[in-house]
Scaffold this motif. Structure first.
Motif, PDB file in Angstrom:
ATOM      1  N   PRO A1065      50.212  77.512  49.304  1.00 56.02           N
ATOM      2  CA  PRO A1065      48.973  78.266  49.058  1.00 56.02           C
ATOM      3  C   PRO A1065      49.180  79.426  49.153  1.00 56.02           C
ATOM      4  O   PRO A1065      50.758  80.213  49.208  1.00 56.02           O
ATOM      5  N   SER A1066      48.510  80.120  48.364  1.00 57.87           N
ATOM      6  CA  SER A1066      48.207  81.121  47.567  1.00 57.87           C
ATOM      7  C   SER A1066      47.423  82.261  49.610  1.00 57.87           C
ATOM      8  O   SER A1066      47.166  81.554  50.015  1.00 57.87           O
ATOM      9  N   PRO A1067      47.584  82.930  50.043  1.00 56.16           N
ATOM     10  CA  PRO A1067      46.994  83.957  51.243  1.00 56.16           C
ATOM     11  C   PRO A1067      46.401  84.278  51.214  1.00 56.16           C
ATOM     12  O   PRO A1067      45.142  83.831  49.876  1.00 56.16           O
ATOM     13  N   PRO A1068      45.635  84.003  52.092  1.00 57.68           N
ATOM     14  CA  PRO A1068      44.098  84.617  52.872  1.00 57.68           C
ATOM     15  C   PRO A1068      43.261  85.804  52.374  1.00 57.68           C
ATOM     16  O   PRO A1068      44.106  86.628  51.537  1.00 57.68           O
ATOM     17  N   GLN A1069      42.394  85.571  51.691  1.00 53.80           N
ATOM     18  CA  GLN A1069      41.317  86.532  50.747  1.00 53.80           C
ATOM     19  C   GLN A1069      40.762  87.784  51.738  1.00 53.80           C
ATOM     20  O   GLN A1069      40.373  87.252  52.569  1.00 53.80           O
ATOM     21  N   TRP A1085      38.747  86.883  57.480  1.00 56.64           N
ATOM     22  CA  TRP A1085      39.194  86.127  56.459  1.00 56.64           C
ATOM     23  C   TRP A1085      38.619  85.376  55.445  1.00 56.64           C
ATOM     24  O   TRP A1085      37.818  84.463  55.739  1.00 56.64           O
ATOM     25  N   LYS A1086      38.712  85.147  54.111  1.00 61.55           N
ATOM     26  CA  LYS A1086      38.219  83.902  53.350  1.00 61.55           C
ATOM     27  C   LYS A1086      39.624  82.927  53.281  1.00 61.55           C
ATOM     28  O   LYS A1086      39.921  83.540  52.931  1.00 61.55           O
ATOM     29  N   PRO A1087      38.922  81.711  53.238  1.00 57.42           N
ATOM     30  CA  PRO A1087      40.202  81.054  52.769  1.00 57.42           C
ATOM     31  C   PRO A1087      40.824  80.933  51.458  1.00 57.42           C
ATOM     32  O   PRO A1087      40.714  82.270  50.628  1.00 57.42           O
ATOM     33  N   PRO A1088      41.625  80.676  51.153  1.00 56.97           N
ATOM     34  CA  PRO A1088      42.667  81.603  49.902  1.00 56.97           C
ATOM     35  C   PRO A1088      41.998  80.545  48.932  1.00 56.97           C
ATOM     36  O   PRO A1088      41.306  79.029  48.877  1.00 56.97           O
TER      37      PRO A1088
END
Length: 1273
Positions: A1065-1069, A1085-1088
């Motif tokens: 996955p990509s990193p969190p936002q 934080w927000k989900p990736p």
């Protein structure tokens, strides 16, 4: 039961069973096959049964039925059903109508024998027979009537399960068919899985084998005497030949002996472990003493209540498992649910089992039940103790093992204790125990001897009756145990009056002092690593006469010598004169030297003229000859008498004198004349070609007139000494030839002359000899154990017609020739038999005439008897299309020494006899696709196996094959793991294989999301039986729904596959710190943005101190998007970062806070106290000075002292005032104030005063010592 991988596959899914029916009732037998369309044959007594008024045959799909109508006593007996290579036997028993009463309780059907489908099924009566035979034998009747004629496998009769009372004896028997075997089979007996019983032969166990020449069956027996309870268990019998293997399992049950005191009233209350049988199982004998009062209350007769053991076995196994896992309060309910009446005895056994499972307090790991090691190797017995400090004792057969040399090695590493036994021998084959305190564990060590190899094999022998025979064989190990066998039957020590066994190091001898005709056969020496085979041929004693005695004509006072030569040098004989035994005296002498017998008569007189005979002792033959006395008649003549030769030569024709080559020739010619005549001997030299072997020569007188054949020339003979010499006296002239040779043959002319006249006589001398050796024989028509030998007659027959020939053979690597015939061969060819296939032989031939036997011919070219292989087996049609037929088969059962070169396949039309080759040459595979066949034709196929000896017998298809494609609906066989969502990581290959069926070959179509597949990254590979979707490196774009479709004309089949390609996955936002208080901080934080095409499994939160920037994990597998980070240090600044996780792994990068978060301090300020600085400077001082030392030259010397000081002082070493810092022979060390000077390999020069000086800013100090170096005396 056969070993895994060798278990025969049965063609029957349901087999017919033996039944008992009343007379006049019908009997029905049913069988079901695995597949429909299989041809099934019913047999009775080995003959096929056809449909008739008596027998009804029916077949419906896989079900086949045999109905025997109006059963009578004549219908009773064994029956069989055959399908393919599977054969099942069953019995029909007819009972009288009044005896056909129902037996209480269901009668158990006979179970299939463990040998596989090829085993015969015993009748119900045989299956329920509880008591063994009086002798304890588990085999069938001795006459072999119970033997099976099952053609599958090697066993004719397999060993059956047996029961015996402790202390009794029992014999297990196995019979093996030997008609098709060239060598005796190898049989091994095992107990359990791998304990070879051949190494346990002794007082309680014996192995016997024998061979019945009439039935050609080998009998192998395992005899157990004085049986013990420990003998109970499973056994296995393995039989193997050069290219076959078979095995059979059987079991032995040993019952405890019941004494007379045990027979009391309580026996009526005892329960049995098997309802309906009076037997006790060896592993449940503890239950025998439990009283069963419930059996009296229920009035149940246990002996009449029969149960099917096949129904009880699974239930019993399940109940044991349930009881072991259940609590005691549930025992009664479980017993009622499963119908257990003997709950008390069952619980007692369960208690014993749990007690056995109690964990050992002294051992964490015990010895294995048994170990096996090869002779000469070492074995390690290891246990692991609960207490590492406990004392261990090792026992061997109850005796403690003491430390002795390198035989036994005791090791102790932590809690492990190991006993190592080096160079294991048969004496180490024993029971071993490890004792710790009051607890012990036991094991048994089996020492396996390495296979004893045969280094020099036995050689064939040919002897006469009464002669001594000695077989000699050399093995690879001295003192090895070997077995001598005759025709597959072991020669035991009980037959030592006939056979004598001798060991001489690695050589083993079998001696037969006086051979008889019954001793002929094949003898073998068998070791654990092979066997050597040789043939003994014993012929009746027959005396051959190499040279007979001949008639003699001698004059007065001469010497007469009768000589004959026979074949046996040990034969004695008697000389007869006119039928009466001749007594030797000073004038008559009898001699016997080797094979030659002589009768010598000196100073012959007229009374010696008679018939003389030589009679060999023990043989019905008589050699006779006549002695003629030649009288010399001298008439009175006046003076001046002309010379005259006084020989009996009517008409003055020359006499023919025959002499055997090598004998002495003496011509004594009486003469007269006055004055004394002069004697002249001349030999007529002739030139004549040698006569080939054939008819005898004509008389010399008939050839004398043939001027075209003879060319005359005369040679004067006048020597008086030497091999050929002439001696002349007043009244006679003697011509002597010592050791007659062929060159001495010819016409001799004797001429006497004096002044009055002359006389002349011609004497013809013929020298006869043995023939010349024939040329090397030629070998042709070589078969499996025979060949045809041809030869030409000898170039010269020795002057006598060739009476016949003698043929000999030998193995190529042997030096012993064996005679093949005792009666002379009249023809120029002979068929030699009884040879061993695969052995290289040579042949040679002798020519024999009346004089004797020629020298042997040169040996023939070496040859090897090789037979063609047998027919292939299990020929079957695998597939058929419009133009092709696919065949498969199995290799032949017998290949032979010639190996296997390949197979030829032929076919022909139905009703035609012309076979056409399906391929050019041979194929080595056991399958073939025959192509280009006419569509619709009905063809027969056959297959032959070939080797260097030629083609073997063919095997053909039983029914014609129609060349026509069979329409089959398309069907996809999607594997189970492809029916779910298929998940692959990015970059991994994708290989989806889907088998399918369908004829003709279906058309395969792949689509994705309803669109045809495009691009080079996705490839499709199709074969006649499967299709493959292949992606070399998967990408996210390859995810989706794939559909595969099969189509044959208007029929189709579809399957859907879901492929998901996942990635990290990509990193969190948008990570941020929303609040900080005390020692805590709150993160959000927000989900990736990209979850990697799969579910996010959690997050990893890490923190880093601003000063060190070392990251530490705070939370793992955290599923929420906010958290509280605790235990932060007041006054420090922190960075935070978060990784996202899915099934592939963590994200490559993390979301990190941009600014550090500071944890505020409270308002109190700390002021450190002021301390006064201290001075720790100190001048050097030696706390331990140097000490005088005395060392021996050649050894290292060390000088030590200790110093203190601050700052750290500088150290220098001096010897006799010289600084040692630059000398490489001195090494200086300083560690924690301890100073060391090492002098390497001291010598007398190193002696002296050594000073150690320490210096710093505060001062200096030194100490000294004296070193003395002594030279050893």
């Amino acid at each position: 039961m056969p070993e895994p991988g060798k278990k025969p596959v049965s063609a029957f899914s349901k087999k017919p069973r033996s039944v008992e029916v009343a007379a006049s009732s019908p009997a029905v037998f049913e069988a079901e096959t695995e597949r429909s369309g299989v041809k099934v044959r019913w047999q009775r007594g080995g003959s096929d049964i056809s449909a008739s008024d008596k027998y009804g045959l029916a077949a419906e799909g896989t079900r086949h039925t045999l109905t025997v109508r109006d059963v009578g006593p004549a219908d009773q007996g064994p029956y069989a059903v055959i399908a393919g290579s599977s054969k099942v036997k069953f019995d029909l028993k007819v009972i009288e109508a009044e005896k056909a009463e129902p037996v209480p309780g269901p009668a158990p059907a006979p179970a299939e024998a463990p040998g596989g489908s090829g085993e015969a099924l015993a009748s119900t009566t045989e299956e329920e027979g509880g008591s063994p035979s009086p002798k304890g034998s588990s085999s069938a009747a001795p006459d072999g009537s119970g033997a099976s004629d099952d053609p599958i496998g090697l066993f004719v009769m397999r060993p059956q399960d047996g029961e015996v009372t402790a202390g009794g004896s029992i014999t297990f028997s196995a019979r093996v068919a030997g008609a098709s075997l060239l060598k005796p089979p190898t049989v091994k007996w095992f107990k359990g899985k791998w304990v070879d019983l051949s190494s346990k032969v002794g007082q309680h166990l014996q192995l016997h084998n024998s061979y019945d020449r009439t039935s050609k069956v080998y009998l192998f027996e395992l005899h157990i005497t004085d049986a013990q309870t420990t003998f109970a268990g499973g056994y296995r019998c393995e039989v193997s030949t050069k290219d076959k293997f078979d095995s059979c399992n059987f079991s032995l049950t040993v019952h405890e002996a019941v004494g007379p005191g045990d027979l009391d009233l309580r026996s009526a209350f005892r329960r049995t472990s098997l309802a309906g049988s009076g037997r006790r199982i060896s592993d449940s004998h503890e239950d025998a003493g439990t009283l069963d009062f419930s059996s009296l209350l229920k009035k149940r007769d246990s002996f009449r209540n029969l149960r099917d053991p096949r129904l009880e076995a699974p239930a019993e196994e399940d109940v044991w498992e349930i009881l072991r896992q259940a609590s005691p309060s549930e025992y009664e309910r479980i017993a009622f649910q499963h119908g257990i009446t003997d709950l008390r005895g069952m619980l007692k056994r369960l208690k014993g089992m749990k007690r056995d499972e109690k964990k050992s307090t002294a051992f964490q790991k015990k010895l294995e039940p048994a170990y096996q090691v090869s002779k000469g190797h070492k074995i390690r017995l290891t246990v692991e103790l609960a207490d590492p400090d406990a004392e261990v004792k090792w026992l061997k057969n109850g005796q403690e093992i003491q430390m002795s040399g390198s035989k036994y090695i005791f090791e102790s590493v932590g809690a492990k204790r190991t006993l190592t036994i080096s160079q294991c021998s048969l004496a180490d084959d024993a029971a071993y125990q490890c004792v710790v305190g009051g607890e012990k564990c036991s094991t048994e060590l089996f020492v396996k001897e390495p296979p004893v190899l045969i280094t020099r094999p036995l050689e064939d022998q040919l002897v006469m009756v009464g002669q001594r025979v000695e077989f000699e064989c050399e093995v690879s190990e001295e003192g090895a145990q070997v077995k001598w066998l005759k025709d597959g039957v072991e020669l035991t020590r009980e037959e030592t009056f006939k056979y004598r066994f001798k060991k001489d190091g690695q050589r083993h001898h079998l001696i037969i002092n006086e051979a008889t005709l019954e001793d002929a056969g094949h003898y073998a020496l068998r070791t654990s690593g092979g066997q050597a085979l040789a043939e003994l041929i014993v012929q009746e004693k027959k005396l051959e006469v190499y040279q007979s005695i001949a008639d003699l004509t001698v004059g007065a006072k001469d010497q007469a010598v009768f000589k004959c030569e026979v074949s046996d040098e040990n034969v004695r004989g008697v000389w007869l004169k006119n039928g009466k035994e001749l007594v030797p005296d000073s004038r008559v002498k009898v001699s016997h030297i080797g094979r030659v017998h002589k009768l010598t008569i000196d100073d012959v007189t007229p009374a010696d003229e008679a018939d003389y005979s030589f009679v060999p002792e023990g043989f019905a033959c008589n050699l006779s000859a006549k002695l003629h006395f030649m009288e010399v008649k001298i008439d009175f003549v006046p003076r001046q008498e002309p010379p005259k030769i006084h020989l009996d030569c009517p008409g003055r024709k020359p006499d023919t004198i025959v002499v055997v080559a090598g004998n002495k020739l003496r011509l004594d010619v009486p003469i007269s004349g006055d004055p004394a005549p002069t004697v002249i001997w001349q030999k007529t030299l002739t030139q004549k070609n040698k006569v080939p072997a054939g008819p005898s020569l004509d008389a010399p007188g008939e050839d004398a007139g043939d001027s075209n054949e003879w060319v005359f020339d005369k040679k004067l003979l006048c020597e008086t000494e030497g091999r050929v010499r002439v001696e002349t006296t007043k009244d006679r002239s003697i011509f002597t030839v010592e050791g007659a040779e062929k060159e001495d043959e010819g016409v001799y002319v004797v001429t006497v002359k004096n002044p009055v006249g002359e006389d002349q006589v011609n004497l013809t001398v013929k020298v006869i000899d043995v023939p010349d050796p024939p040329a090397a024989p030629k070998i042709s028509n070589v078969g499996e154990d025979s060949c045809t030998v041809q030869w030409e007659p000898p170039a010269y027959d020795g002057g006598q017609p060739v009476l016949g020939y003698i043929l000999e053979r030998k193995k190529k690597k042997s030096f012993r020739w064996m005679r093949l015939n005792f009666d002379l061969l009249r023809e120029l060819s002979h068929e030699a038999r009884r040879m061993i296939e695969g052995v290289v032989y040579e042949m040679r031939v002798y020519a024999v005439n009346a004089i004797g036997m020629s020298r042997p011919s040169p040996a023939s070219q070496p040859f090897m008897p090789i037979g063609p292989p047998s027919e292939p087996t299990h020929l079957a049609v695998e597939d058929v299309s419009d133009t092709t037929v696919s065949l498969k088969w199995r290799p032949p059962e017998r290949v032979g020494a010639g190996g296997l070169d390949g197979y030829s396949v032929e076919y022909c039309r139905e009703g035609c006899s012309e076979w056409a080759a399906a391929l050019e040459g041979l194929t080595e595979r056991t399958s073939l696709l025959v192509k280009d066949l006419p569509t619709g034709a009905r063809l027969l196929f056959r297959v032959r196996a070939h080797n260097m000896a030629g083609p073997g017998a063919p095997i053909a298809t039983k029914e014609p094959v129609t060349v026509q494609e069979i329409l089959q609906r398309p069907r996809l066989q999607v594997p189970r793991h492809l029916r779910q969502t298929i998940q692959r990581k990015v970059g991994e290959p994708v290989n989806l294989l889907i088998p399918f069926q369908g004829k003709p070959r279906p058309q395969v179509t792949w689509t994705k999301e309803g669109q045809p597949l495009a691009g080079e990254e996705v490839s499709i590979r199709n074969s006649p039986t499967d299709t493959i979707l292949f992606i070399r490196a998967a990408r996210r774009a390859h995810s989706g729904t794939y559909e595969v479709m099969l189509r044959i004309e208007n029929m189709e089949d579809k399957a859907t596959l879901v492929l998901r390609v996942v990635d990290k996955p990509s990193p969190p936002q948008d990570i941020r710190v929303t609040e900080a208080w005390g020692f805590n901080a709150v993160l959000e934080w927000k989900p990736p943005q990209d979850d990697g095409n799969t579910e996010i499994l959690g997050y990893t939160v890490q923190k880093a101190d601003k000063k060190t920037m070392e990251w530490f994990t705070v939370l793992e597998h955290y599923r929420r998007t906010h958290c509280v980070v605790s235990e932060l240090i007041v006054g420090n600044g922190y960075y935070f970062r978060v990784f996202s996780h899915n099934t592939v792994g963590p994200s490559d990068n993390a979301a990190t806070t941009k600014e550090p978060v500071f944890i505020p301090r409270p308002g109190i300020t700390y002021e450190p106290p002021n301390y006064k600085a201290l001075d720790f400077s100190e001048a050097p001082s030696f706390t331990r000075p140097l000490v005088n030392r005395s060392v021996i030259a050649g050894y290292n010397a060390t000088l030590c002292c200790a110093v203190r000081g601050s700052p750290k002082p500088k150290v220098s070493w001096f010897k006799n005032g010289l600084d040692l810092g630059e000398d490489a022979r001195f090494r200086m060390f300083s560690k924690q104030g301890v100073l060391t000077l090492e002098i390497r390999k001291t010598c007398p020069f190193d002696g002296g005063v050594y000073v150690c000086r320490a210096t710093n800013l505060q001062g200096e100090a030194q100490c000294e010592c004296r070193l003395e170096v002594r030279v050893p005396q």
